[in-house]
Design a protein around this motif. Structure first.
Motif, PDB file in Angstrom:
ATOM      1  N   ASP A  21     -33.876 -47.177  53.272  1.00  0.00           N
ATOM      2  CA  ASP A  21     -34.065 -46.390  54.486  1.00  0.00           C
ATOM      3  C   ASP A  21     -32.839 -45.524  54.699  1.00  0.00           C
ATOM      4  O   ASP A  21     -31.702 -46.011  54.625  1.00  0.00           O
ATOM      5  N   LEU A  73     -31.143 -42.979  57.597  1.00  0.00           N
ATOM      6  CA  LEU A  73     -31.236 -42.686  59.026  1.00  0.00           C
ATOM      7  C   LEU A  73     -30.096 -41.759  59.423  1.00  0.00           C
ATOM      8  O   LEU A  73     -28.923 -42.041  59.130  1.00  0.00           O
ATOM      9  N   GLN A  75     -28.788 -39.646  62.871  1.00  0.00           N
ATOM     10  CA  GLN A  75     -28.939 -39.389  64.309  1.00  0.00           C
ATOM     11  C   GLN A  75     -28.189 -38.112  64.667  1.00  0.00           C
ATOM     12  O   GLN A  75     -27.007 -37.953  64.350  1.00  0.00           O
ATOM     13  N   ARG A 107     -33.721 -37.641  65.728  1.00  0.00           N
ATOM     14  CA  ARG A 107     -33.416 -38.567  64.633  1.00  0.00           C
ATOM     15  C   ARG A 107     -34.203 -38.181  63.389  1.00  0.00           C
ATOM     16  O   ARG A 107     -35.410 -37.918  63.465  1.00  0.00           O
ATOM     17  N   THR A 137     -35.229 -39.433  59.458  1.00  0.00           N
ATOM     18  CA  THR A 137     -35.298 -40.663  58.664  1.00  0.00           C
ATOM     19  C   THR A 137     -36.147 -40.451  57.418  1.00  0.00           C
ATOM     20  O   THR A 137     -36.860 -39.461  57.283  1.00  0.00           O
ATOM     21  N   ARG A 138     -36.058 -41.410  56.532  1.00  0.00           N
ATOM     22  CA  ARG A 138     -36.965 -41.515  55.384  1.00  0.00           C
ATOM     23  C   ARG A 138     -36.918 -42.946  54.887  1.00  0.00           C
ATOM     24  O   ARG A 138     -35.842 -43.512  54.682  1.00  0.00           O
ATOM     25  N   SER A 139     -38.090 -43.541  54.681  1.00  0.00           N
ATOM     26  CA  SER A 139     -38.204 -44.884  54.115  1.00  0.00           C
ATOM     27  C   SER A 139     -38.936 -44.778  52.779  1.00  0.00           C
ATOM     28  O   SER A 139     -40.005 -44.154  52.709  1.00  0.00           O
ATOM     29  N   SER A 175     -24.943 -41.799  60.950  1.00  0.00           N
ATOM     30  CA  SER A 175     -25.894 -41.942  59.842  1.00  0.00           C
ATOM     31  C   SER A 175     -25.584 -43.228  59.100  1.00  0.00           C
ATOM     32  O   SER A 175     -24.449 -43.724  59.115  1.00  0.00           O
ATOM     33  N   LEU A 230     -35.622 -35.972  54.302  1.00  0.00           N
ATOM     34  CA  LEU A 230     -35.411 -36.445  55.666  1.00  0.00           C
ATOM     35  C   LEU A 230     -36.336 -35.705  56.620  1.00  0.00           C
ATOM     36  O   LEU A 230     -36.382 -34.463  56.635  1.00  0.00           O
ATOM     37  N   GLU A 269     -38.417 -37.963  63.353  1.00  0.00           N
ATOM     38  CA  GLU A 269     -39.338 -39.001  63.824  1.00  0.00           C
ATOM     39  C   GLU A 269     -40.308 -38.445  64.867  1.00  0.00           C
ATOM     40  O   GLU A 269     -39.932 -37.606  65.681  1.00  0.00           O
TER      41      GLU A 269
END
Length: 673
Positions: free
Chosen positions: A10, A12, A14, A19, A21-23, A86, A670, A673
Motif C-alpha cells: 500500500d 499512501l 496525504q 489523500r 493511495t494505491r493498493s 507519506s 496513485l 480516494e
C-alpha cells in the motif's frame, strides 16, 4: 524453498488537497504489473525495497529513492499539492508461512524515515489489529542489535549470514544489501551490466563473490574465511613465541645463566628440536646448568673439613632452630590468611563483573529505546519493560509500583552510567588490593624460603659427626646451598617456559599444515556441480532468448568470479546492448534455479523493473515470460513491471497462468480516494 513472498503493498500520500493511495495485491507465481511509461510502476517496485530498508543496495546515500510524488508534491484533481505525509506498507510471508506487515514512513513530521514498525500479522490482506514492534534501519547496529530491523529480517528469512573478510583484513557480516541485487533489478542502472548494483562501499572484500557463494550455498566462502582465521592464528602464535622467548631470556639472566641454541620459529624449522640449552660459567669454562647443579649437590654432600666439636655449638644451634621453626609457622599462617583474603577479593571482583555485564546490557537497551523514541516510536518504552529492577536485577511482580513518577529514558541512561562508573571504581579498588596482596605473598615466599634454608642448615649441624665446620666453612656451605636452591628454581622455571614454547611450536606447525591444506582448489566437487548447473541453465536460456553475439554453448561460469564469461573474459565485452539484457535475464534465473535447492539460500523471488530493455525482440521477451512461468511452477514468485501492451502480454502468456495487474492507458499509480 521460497523464503520470501510479497503479498501486498500500500502506498499512501496525504496532501492538503486530499489523500492519494494505491493498493496492489500479488499472488504466488508470475505477477505482471502493466502500465504506461511514467505512470508509477517503478515507484511501486522501489517502494518494496524502501519498505525493507534495503535502499542501501542502490546507493550509499540516505536520500529517499522514491519520486517527488511520494516526497514533495503530487497532482490532486489536476492541482499540484505539497506532500504533508507519506508512507509505504508492505505485507510479506516467509517459508514457515508467517506473515508480517511492515510500515515505513517516507515523509512525516513526527516519525523519522529510519523507523520501521512491524505488525505481526496480515494487516493488508486480512485486516485487523496485531501486536506491533518498532525497529530502526540504516543506522549503526541495524544488522546486529536487537532493535535493528535487518537483524529481525534475517531471522524472519531464516538467513544465517556468514562472516566475511573486510578490506582492512577484519571480519564482519555479509549484509542483506549485498544479496538483494540478485533478486531485484531496478530500471535506471540495474540493466547496465551483470551485478551492476552490488554495493562495494560496505568495505567487503570480493563482495560479488561472497554474495553469490551465499546464494548458491557454496562452501568456498567457508574456506576463504578459514584461511583468514588460520593466518590470524599463525600471527598470534608468532607473537606468543616472541613473548615466551623474552621471558626465558629474562629469567635466565636473573641467575647469570646464558642460553645457547636457536630461537627461531619458521615453517621450515623442525618441530621438537632442542632449543635454549642453559649454561653457566664455572671459572673460565661454560657448563650445562644440569651438570653444574649435579656438581654443586655433590660438593655440598661431601662437605668440608670440620674444625669445631659439635657439642660446643649444640645448645646455641638448638635454640636458633626453635626460633626459625616458630618464625616459619608464623609466616606460613600469614601466607595462608592472605591467600584466603585474595580468594575473597577475587570472588567480589567476579560479582562486580556480572553486575557490570548486566548494566552494560541495560544501557544498550535504553540507548536503542532512545533511538526508537527519537525516530518517533510510541513503542520504545515497551522494548525495555522487562519487569526487572535496573539496580538489583530482581524480577518485579505484576502490579508492583516503585514510584508514580518513573524516570525517563534519558534519566535511566544517566543513572545506569553512574552505576557503571561506581562499580568500575569499586572494581579498580579491588584490583589494586589484589595487586598489594600478591606483592606481600611474594615477599612472604622469599622469607619462608630463607627460614627453611636456615632450619636445614641448623639441622645438618646438629646431626653432623663429632666435629663441626669452622665459621668460614659454614658460611661457604650455606652460600653453596643458597646458590643451589636458586639454580634449581631457575632450571624449573626455564623448563616450564620451554614446555610452553614447545606447545606454541606444535600449534604453529599444525596451523601451517592446515593452511597448506586449504590453499588448494577452493571449490569442492559439490560446488563445481552447482556451478555447472548455473552454466547449463544459462546456455539453455540464452539459446531460447535468441542470444547471437557468440555461440551460447561457449558461455561458461567462472570458477573464480562465478560470473558468466567467454574464453576467460567476463561477458559484456563485444556484446550488443540487447544481448547484455539477455545475459542478465539468464544469469539471474540460473541463480534462482541453482540456489533454490536444499543447500542454497535463494529467496525464491525475482523482481524485474522493465525487463524488456534496448528494444529486445518480442520473441525473446516471450521466451523470458515462459521461463518465468516455469520457475513459478517450481515455487518461485516472479514480479515484472512492464509497459508492454495488454494485448501483447495476453498473446505471450495465458491470463489465467499469471496475476496481471493492468492499469488503464494514461492511468497513474496513485489515485485520489
Amino acid at each position: 524453498m521460497q523464503r520470501l513472498r510479497i503479498d501486498a503493498i500500500d502506498l499512501l500520500v496525504q496532501t492538503a488537497a486530499g489523500r492519494m493511495t494505491r493498493s496492489l495485491k500479488f499472488s504466488e507465481g508470475l505477477n505482471l504489473l502493466r502500465a504506461d511509461n511514467s505512470s508509477g510502476k517503478s515507484t511501486a517496485l522501489q517502494s518494496i525495497i524502501y519498505a525493507l530498508g534495503l535502499e542501501g543496495m542502490l546507493s550509499p546515500s540516505h536520500r529517499i529513492p522514491l519520486p517527488h510524488a511520494m516526497t514533495d508534491s503530487i497532482s490532486v484533481f489536476g492541482v499540484e499539492a505539497g506532500v504533508v505525509s507519506s508512507e509505504v506498507r508492505l505485507q510479506i510471508t516467509n517459508a514457515a508461512g508467517k506473515q508480517i506487515t511492515i510500515n515505513r514512513t517516507i515523509v512525516d513530521a513526527a516519525r523519522d524515515k529510519h523507523l520501521i514498525s512491524v505488525q505481526h500479522g496480515p494487516a493488508l490482506t486480512v485486516g485487523g489489529t496485531y501486536v506491533a514492534t518498532d525497529f530502526y534501519v540504516r543506522r549503526p547496529g541495524s544488522a546486529t542489535n536487537e532493535a535493528g530491523f535487518h537483524k529481525y529480517l534475517q531471522e524472519f528469512l531464516d538467513f544465517d549470514l556468514p562472516r566475511v573478510t573486510r578490506m582492512d583484513g577484519s571480519e564482519g557480516p555479509l549484509y542483506l544489501e549485498t544479496i538483494f541485487p540478485y533478486f531485484f533489478v531496478e530500471q535506471k542502472h540495474g540493466w547496465s551490466g551483470i551485478q551492476a548494483r552490488v554495493p562495494t562501499y560496505l568495505g567487503i572484500r570480493d563482495v560479488g563473490r561472497r554474495s553469490a557463494e551465499f546464494i548458491l550455498g557454496l562452501g568456498a566462502s567457508d574456506r576463504v574465511l578459514l584461511r583468514q582465521r588460520i593466518s590470524s592464528n599463525i600471527a598470534e602464535l608468532q607473537s606468543s613465541w616472541q613473548v615466551l622467548v623474552g621471558q626465558i631470556v629474562d629469567r635466565a639472566a636473573k641467575d647469570g645463566i646464558t642460553l645457547r641454541g636457536t630461537s627461531e620459529l619458521t615453517a621450515k624449522s623442525v618441530e621438537g628440536v632442542e632449543r635454549f640449552r642453559p649454561q653457566i660459567a664455572i671459572g673460565e669454562t661454560w657448563t650445562d646448568l644440569s651438570r653444574a647443579i649435579a656438581d654443586l649437590e655433590k660438593e655440598i654432600e661431601v662437605g668440608l673439613a670440620y674444625v669445631e666439636p659439635a657439642g660446643e655449638a649444640a645448645d646455641r644451634v638448638e635454640e636458633e632452630l626453635s626460633q626459625h621453626q616458630g618464625r616459619l609457622r608464623e609466616l606460613i599462617s600469614l601466607s595462608n590468611r592472605l591467600t584466603g583474603e585474595r580468594g575473597e577479593v577475587f570472588r567480589r571482583v567476579s560479582q562486580i563483573d556480572l553486575r557490570l555485564e548486566a548494566l552494560e546490557q541495560d544501557l544498550r537497551k535504553h540507548r536503542d529505546a532512545k533511538v526508537l523514541q527519537n525516530l518517533g516510536s510510541s513503542l520504545a518504552l515497551s522494548s525495555i519493560a522487562d519487569h526487572v529492577c535496573p539496580t538489583c536485577h530482581q524480577d518485579l511482580q505484576d502490579g508492583s509500583e516503585i514510584t508514580q513518577h518513573p524516570m525517563s529514558i534519558d534519566e535511566n541512561i544517566r543513572y545506569i552510567q553512574q552505576q557503571l562508573a561506581t562499580f568500575n571504581g569499586s572494581r579498580g579498588d579491588y584490583v589494586r588490593v589484589t595487586t598489594a596482596i600478591d606483592l606481600r605473598l611474594q615477599n612472604l615466599a622469599r622469607e619462608i624460603r630463607a627460614e627453611r634454608r636456615s632450619i636445614r642448615a641448623a639441622q645438618e649441624t646438629l646431626v653432623s659427626p663429632n666435629s663441626s665446620p669452622s665459621v668460614s666453612d659454614i658460611s661457604t656451605r650455606l652460600s653453596s646451598q643458597h646458590r643451589l636452591s636458586s639454580l634449581v628454581e631457575a632450571s624449573a622455571d626455564i623448563s616450564r617456559l620451554k614446555e610452553s614454547l614447545a606447545q606454541v611450536e606444535t600449534r604453529f606447525h599444525e596451523q601451517g599444515r592446515l593452511l597448506r591444506e586449504v590453499r588448494g582448489d577452493e571449490l569442492s566437487d559439490s560446488d563445481k556441480a552447482i556451478l555447472r548447473k548455473v552454466g547449463n541453465s544459462m546456455v539453455m536460456q540464452l539459446d531460447a532468448y535468441g542470444f547471437k553475439s557468440i555461440e551460447p554453448s561457449q558461455v561458461e561460469i567462472s570458477k573464480v568470479t562465478y560470473r558468466p564469461n567467454h574464453e576467460g573474459f567476463d561477458l559484456g565485452f563485444d556484446l550488443s546492448a540487447s544481448d547484455m539484457i539477455r545475459v542478465i535475464w539468464a544469469y539471474l534465473f540460473a541463480l534462482l534455479d541453482a540456489g533454490s535447492g536444499p543447500e542454497g539460500n535463494h529467496l525464491g523471488l525475482l523482481i524485474f523493473d522493465e525487463p524488456k530493455q534496448q528494444d529486445t525482440a518480442k520473441e525473446s521477451y516471450r521466451s523470458l515470460l515462459q521461463h518465468a512461468l516455469k520457475a513459478s511452477e517450481s515455487g518461485a514468485q516472479v514480479i515484472f513491471a512492464t509497459s508492454e501492451s495488454s494485448l501483447s502480454l495476453r498473446s505471450m502468456v495465458a491470463q489465467e497462468s499469471c496475476n496481471l495487474i493492468d492499469l488503464a492507458p494514461g492511468e497513474k499509480l496513485l489515485q485520489a480516494e
